[in-house]
Each structure stands twice: as C-alpha cells, then as structure tokens.
Motif scaffolding. Structure first.
Motif, PDB file in Angstrom:
ATOM      1  N   GLY A  57       0.771  -1.233   0.000  1.00 33.36           N
ATOM      2  CA  GLY A  57       0.000   0.000   0.000  1.00 33.36           C
ATOM      3  C   GLY A  57       0.803   1.284   0.000  1.00 33.36           C
ATOM      4  N   TYR A  58       2.128   1.202   0.116  1.00 32.15           N
ATOM      5  CA  TYR A  58       2.910   2.435   0.232  1.00 32.15           C
ATOM      6  C   TYR A  58       2.829   3.273  -1.051  1.00 32.15           C
ATOM      7  CZ  TYR A  58       6.568   5.614   1.735  1.00 32.15           C
ATOM      8  OH  TYR A  58       7.253   6.740   2.116  1.00 32.15           O
ATOM      9  N   CYS A  59       2.870   2.620  -2.187  1.00 30.18           N
ATOM     10  CA  CYS A  59       2.850   3.364  -3.453  1.00 30.18           C
ATOM     11  C   CYS A  59       1.432   3.688  -3.915  1.00 30.18           C
ATOM     12  CB  CYS A  59       3.566   2.574  -4.546  1.00 30.18           C
ATOM     13  SG  CYS A  59       2.640   1.122  -5.152  1.00 30.18           S
ATOM     14  N   THR A  60       0.425   3.105  -3.227  1.00 35.01           N
ATOM     15  CA  THR A  60      -0.951   3.173  -3.722  1.00 35.01           C
ATOM     16  C   THR A  60      -1.492   4.588  -3.912  1.00 35.01           C
ATOM     17  OG1 THR A  60      -1.398   1.018  -2.717  1.00 35.01           O
ATOM     18  CG2 THR A  60      -3.297   2.338  -3.353  1.00 35.01           C
ATOM     19  N   PRO A  61      -1.287   5.532  -2.965  1.00 30.58           N
ATOM     20  CA  PRO A  61      -1.800   6.887  -3.212  1.00 30.58           C
ATOM     21  C   PRO A  61      -1.262   7.495  -4.509  1.00 30.58           C
ATOM     22  CG  PRO A  61      -1.199   6.626  -0.915  1.00 30.58           C
ATOM     23  CD  PRO A  61      -0.691   5.410  -1.616  1.00 30.58           C
ATOM     24  N   GLY A  62       0.042   7.351  -4.720  1.00 34.57           N
ATOM     25  CA  GLY A  62       0.617   7.889  -5.943  1.00 34.57           C
ATOM     26  C   GLY A  62       0.111   7.164  -7.180  1.00 34.57           C
ATOM     27  N   GLN A  63      -0.075   5.854  -7.064  1.00 33.92           N
ATOM     28  CA  GLN A  63      -0.604   5.069  -8.187  1.00 33.92           C
ATOM     29  C   GLN A  63      -2.013   5.535  -8.552  1.00 33.92           C
ATOM     30  OE1 GLN A  63       0.905   2.721  -9.990  1.00 33.92           O
ATOM     31  NE2 GLN A  63       2.568   1.888  -8.738  1.00 33.92           N
TER      32      GLN A  63
END
Length: 209
Positions: free
Chosen positions: A149-155
């Motif tokens: 989930g760490y990259c999810t906001p940017g994705q």
C-alpha cells in the motif's frame, strides 16, 4: 614562396594586430555597460527567511509560511498535514509522491511549493466525495491492485491523471503511461485492470451525463 608575414609587413597590414584590435573594440562597450551604475535597485532579500504562500489544495486555500526551498511534498506533509502523498525515493523516480496540478501529473518531491501557488493541487485526500470513493479508488479495491500500500496513493492519483489525459485505451497504453509509478510488490496486472475499470466507469458516467 613568399612568407605571409613579410607580405603583411610590406603592405602595412598585420593580421594579428587587426584581430586583437577588433576584439578589444567589441569588448569595450560590453564592459562599459556592465560597469554603469544601476539605479532604483531593491535590496536583496534574505533567502533564508520564510515567505508567505497560498496553496489551493483540494479546493481549499491554505496560507502558509514556508522556506522558499520547501518542496510541495514537504509542504503537504509537514505544513498542511496531508500525509497521503508518500516520500519514496525523493528523486522523482518512483512516483509515490504524485499529485495533480491543474489536472497534470507532477512528482511533488521535485516541485517547489512556490511554483504551485495559485494553481489547483489535488492529492489523494481530495478524490473522494464525502464517504463516496472516487471510481479509481473503488477500482483499486475491487481489483486488489495493491499489497503493502505504500505506493498506492501515488498510483491512484497518477491513474486518475492517466484517464483524464485519454491514455487508458489499451493495456499497453496504460502500462506505458503509468510506467513512472513503481510498485515494488509488482501488482502491475491488477493496477492495469483497475485503471481499465475506472476508465470504463468514468466513460459511462459521462455518457449518462
């Protein structure tokens, strides 16, 4: 064969002297202009002092006092309290910090906060409408398009921009235009599926509207 220096002396023309004189004549006016006194100058401002900046973030005006060197990412996280945009590589290479400025995708870790003044900044926190998730957020849940989930906001923010730009026409196109966002958990097939789902949902909503 006649020596060129002899012929120059005989004719009264010396090429080296001419070139040196021409160069000197070209430099003198420039030097004179540079040395001329400048009037009406404003004393230099101390660059270490904070500046006042108003950022429009998710539709709300935020008046901030910032170091001029503050990045948009640090302004969002440390001054506004919006921590959804993540600091991954801090070099603009992973996409975890992606936000939209006037519907254009930017990596906020390489964007100065001052450069975003007066423009519409949209972060992951601004996508949902109350308790109703944005179609892209819902699609990421439906397609299980995340793991750690760490990259999810940017994705998700980048995917919203990708659809707005009209680059969600095929799997290959989505992969190409989402390639700036790295997922170290390798959930790429699910991310592509999520973007396709949200793009179809957005298209249907527009047709009904």
């Amino acid at each position: 064969m006649t020596d060129s220096s002899d012929s120059s002396s005989a004719s009264g023309f010396n090429r080296r002297t001419f070139i040196a004189g021409a160069a000197g004549a070209a430099v003198v006016p420039i030097t004179a202009r540079a040395a001329a006194p400048v009037t009406g100058t404003i004393p230099g401002r101390d660059a270490s002092l904070p500046v006042e900046v108003t950022l429009v973030i998710n539709g709300e005006n935020k008046l901030l006092q910032l170091d001029p060197r503050t990045t948009l990412l640090d302004a969002l996280r440390e001054h506004v309290g919006l921590t959804g945009s993540k600091k991954g590589c801090d070099h603009g290479q992973c996409g975890a910090c992606t936000v939209l400025i006037n519907d254009r995708r930017v990596v906020s870790c390489l964007t100065l906060a001052l450069a975003a003044e007066g423009q519409q900044v949209l972060t992951i926190e601004g996508l949902a409408s109350g308790n109703e998730l944005h179609p892209m957020q819902q699609a990421f849940i439906d397609q299980d398009a995340f793991q750690c989930g760490y990259c999810t906001p940017g994705q998700i923010v980048s995917a919203v921009g990708c659809v707005k730009e009209g680059h969600a026409g095929s799997d290959d196109e989505i992969r190409e235009y989402m390639s700036g966002n790295i997922c170290r958990c390798a959930a790429y097939p699910n991310i592509v599926a999520a973007v396709k789902q949200a793009a179809g949902s957005t298209s249907s909503d527009q047709q009904r509207g």
